[in-house]
Structures are given as C-alpha cells and as structure tokens.
Design an enzyme around this catalytic site. Structure first.
Site, PDB file in Angstrom:
ATOM      1  N   CYS A  87       6.855  10.286   5.837  1.00 65.92           N
ATOM      2  CA  CYS A  87       7.714   9.139   5.555  1.00 65.92           C
ATOM      3  C   CYS A  87       6.855   8.013   5.001  1.00 65.92           C
ATOM      4  O   CYS A  87       5.939   7.532   5.685  1.00 65.92           O
ATOM      5  CB  CYS A  87       8.382   8.692   6.858  1.00 65.92           C
ATOM      6  N   CYS A 201       9.420   7.875  -1.591  1.00 68.81           N
ATOM      7  CA  CYS A 201      10.150   8.055  -0.338  1.00 68.81           C
ATOM      8  C   CYS A 201      10.349   9.556  -0.232  1.00 68.81           C
ATOM      9  O   CYS A 201      10.734  10.199  -1.220  1.00 68.81           O
ATOM     10  CB  CYS A 201      11.499   7.344  -0.384  1.00 68.81           C
TER      11      CYS A 201
HETATM   12  N1  DGL Z   1      11.918   9.221   4.227  1.00 67.51           N
HETATM   13  C1  DGL Z   1      11.517   7.883   4.426  1.00 67.51           C
HETATM   14  C2  DGL Z   1      10.442   7.436   3.459  1.00 67.51           C
HETATM   15  O1  DGL Z   1       9.690   8.243   2.972  1.00 67.51           O
HETATM   16  C3  DGL Z   1      12.481   6.767   4.673  1.00 67.51           C
HETATM   17  C4  DGL Z   1      13.935   6.881   4.643  1.00 67.51           C
HETATM   18  C5  DGL Z   1      14.605   5.775   5.455  1.00 67.51           C
HETATM   19  O2  DGL Z   1      14.862   4.673   4.913  1.00 67.51           O
HETATM   20  O3  DGL Z   1      14.811   6.030   6.640  1.00 67.51           O
HETATM   21  O4  DGL Z   1      10.286   6.279   3.177  1.00 67.51           O
END
Ligand code: DGL
Length: 283
Positions: A87, A201
């Site tokens: 993430c 993301c």
């Molecule tokens: N998958 C996450 C990232 O890489 C974030 C998604 C969210 O906003 O929860 O930033």
C-alpha cells in the site's frame, strides 16, 4: 530495525517461508500476483485493514499509529517471516515506524517515480495516487530527488480505489467511470506531452487494462509490483529461507467482519486453503 538473518532462519526453520501482504483492501492483490509469479513457493498471508478503508483520505496523525499497531499484530498472528506493505498510502507514511517496531524485515512500496522519470522520452510524467500519497512529504522528496528535471502532473484519484474494489467484486468498469481521471491526466498543463503514468496506489494496476483502453493515446503505465517482488526475493536469500515448490495454507486477516465473504472471494486466487481470522483493533 530489521532483524539479522541468523535469528530469523533458525527461529523459523520448521515452517514454510511466508510473507504477510498488508493493505486497506484489494490492492494487496496486485502486489501478490507479482510475488506469486516470481516465487510460487512462498506462502502469502494477507492482512487487510478493511475496518479503516479507504486509507487515502484519512489524516496522517490517525492513520500512522493505526497502521503500525494493526500491521504488527497481524504479522505476529500469522508468524510471517517478513512484512510487505502492499500500500503506497501506508508505506509513504509509516515505513520508519514499522521498521522500528517489527523484528521482521519490512518491504515497502515506493511510487515508481525514478524509473518513470528515467524512461520518459518527453520528460512529462503523471503521478496517479490517493490524496494521501500525492500530498505526502515522502512523495515530494522522491520527486525532488529523482524527477527534478521532469514535469510531474499530480493526479489524486480516490475514485479509482473504489472502482478497483468494485472490479474485484465482479462489477464491470466502463470507460465513462474512468473519464474524470483521464480528463485530469490529459487536459491540464503539459497533458499534451505526457507519455508515462505512475500507478502509485496498489489498487490501480488492477485497472490497468481499463485505463489503457480509456486513454486517448498510448501511455507507459508503471507500477512497483516487480520491484517489490525482487526485494522480497533478496530478503529471502538474505534470511537463507529456501522455498518449497508449493505454498502452504494461507491466512486472511481482517480488521472488521464487514464484507469478509467478498474479501475472502477476491483473494481466492491465491489458494483454496484459507483460514480467516479477524484481528481486533485497539485504537
Ligand atoms: N492500496 C492503497 C495504496 O496503495 C490505498 C487505497 C486506500 O485509499 O485505501 O495507496
């Protein structure tokens, strides 16, 4: 700090090597696919903080301590050899604290700004990410360090997080759903010279085909999946962990029972032998 290799390898000599991939939702899947492709024998556990999804819009002072608390308890719960923060929103905020707290190595996602700036022929790149990642000091410093002579178009795209979740629930994503993001990519200053977009993301690579089809002209879409998988491989070698040919059974840890069934289904491609466990939130 990450633990020294000797301690890890002797402590875990009787169990299959495993990594916990942590995210707020299905973004962990884009990272897991690349790790599985490169290391089919590595057992992958998933730690999903669905109780605080989405991360991208949450204030740093609440999000940071929560990530450290819940990710470390998830690592202990499944006894993983290493933590992969799948993430960008979490990595750009909490990596130093996670490394101080855990004795296991922590691999974090870094937005692919460096390869984007190095590979762009026009010198114009776009950073597509959550609001949190776009505004993070860590991200600004990455841009200053590696894309100083590039034009960087910042595209906060929180709606893509929800669209990726919807796709993994089986919904079809139409070009019209992506139109506002495509508009922000191409219609602002320097949009006409854009040639490379960083998917910063982990939810967004799940929409790569749809984004590419909705784009008015071809772009290079870059993410960090391959780099993360190579770093995981480096750590496994460093810890002297040898992979079996098949992974062992996985655990799916969630912070809330909300939509647990759908989450279990979305992660089903990584093995039929999931144990599901809910982790109580302390904060
Ligand atoms: N998958 C996450 C990232 O890489 C974030 C998604 C969210 O906003 O929860 O930033």
């Amino acid at each position: 700090m990450p633990v020294e290799s000797g301690q890890q390898s002797s402590r875990h000599s009787n169990k299959a090597p495993s990594a916990l991939i942590f995210d707020s939702g299905v973004g962990a899947i884009s990272i897991a696919r690349e790790i599985r492709r490169q290391m089919p024998g590595l057992t992958l556990h998933f730690g999903i903080d669905n109780g605080f999804y989405p991360y991208g819009t949450k204030p740093e002072d609440t999000l940071g301590p929560r990530i450290v608390d819940i990710a470390s308890r998830m690592v202990s719960a499944c006894d993983a050899d290493l933590l992969v923060v799948g993430c960008n929103t979490a990595s750009t905020l909490a990596l130093p604290e996670l490394r101080q707290t855990l004795r296991q190595p922590v691999v974090g996602v870094v937005p692919a700004i460096k390869p984007a700036a190095a590979g762009s022929r026009t010198g114009t790149i776009a950073l597509i990410a959550t609001e949190g990642t776009v505004n993070r000091r860590y991200t600004r410093e990455l841009i200053d360090q590696f894309a100083n002579s590039s034009r960087v178009i910042n595209v906060p795209a929180p709606e893509l997080v929800a669209l990726a979740e919807a796709k993994l629930r089986g919904e079809t994503i139409a070009a019209a759903d992506l139109a506002p993001v495509i508009e922000r990519l191409f219609s602002g200053p320097h949009g006409e010279t854009l040639d490379t977009a960083v998917l910063a993301c982990t939810h967004f690579p799940l929409l790569r085909d749809e984004l590419s089809a909705a784009s008015p002209r071809p772009l290079t879409w870059l993410d960090s999946g391959d780099a993360i998988a190579r770093r995981v491989r480096w750590w496994l070698d460093e810890l002297k962990l040898t992979l079996p040919s098949e992974p062992h059974s996985s655990q799916l840890l969630t912070s809330s029972e909300h939509q647990s069934e759908q989450i279990l289904q979305a992660f089903g491609e990584f093995g039929p032998t999931y144990q599901h466990q809910a982790i109580a939130v302390r904060l």
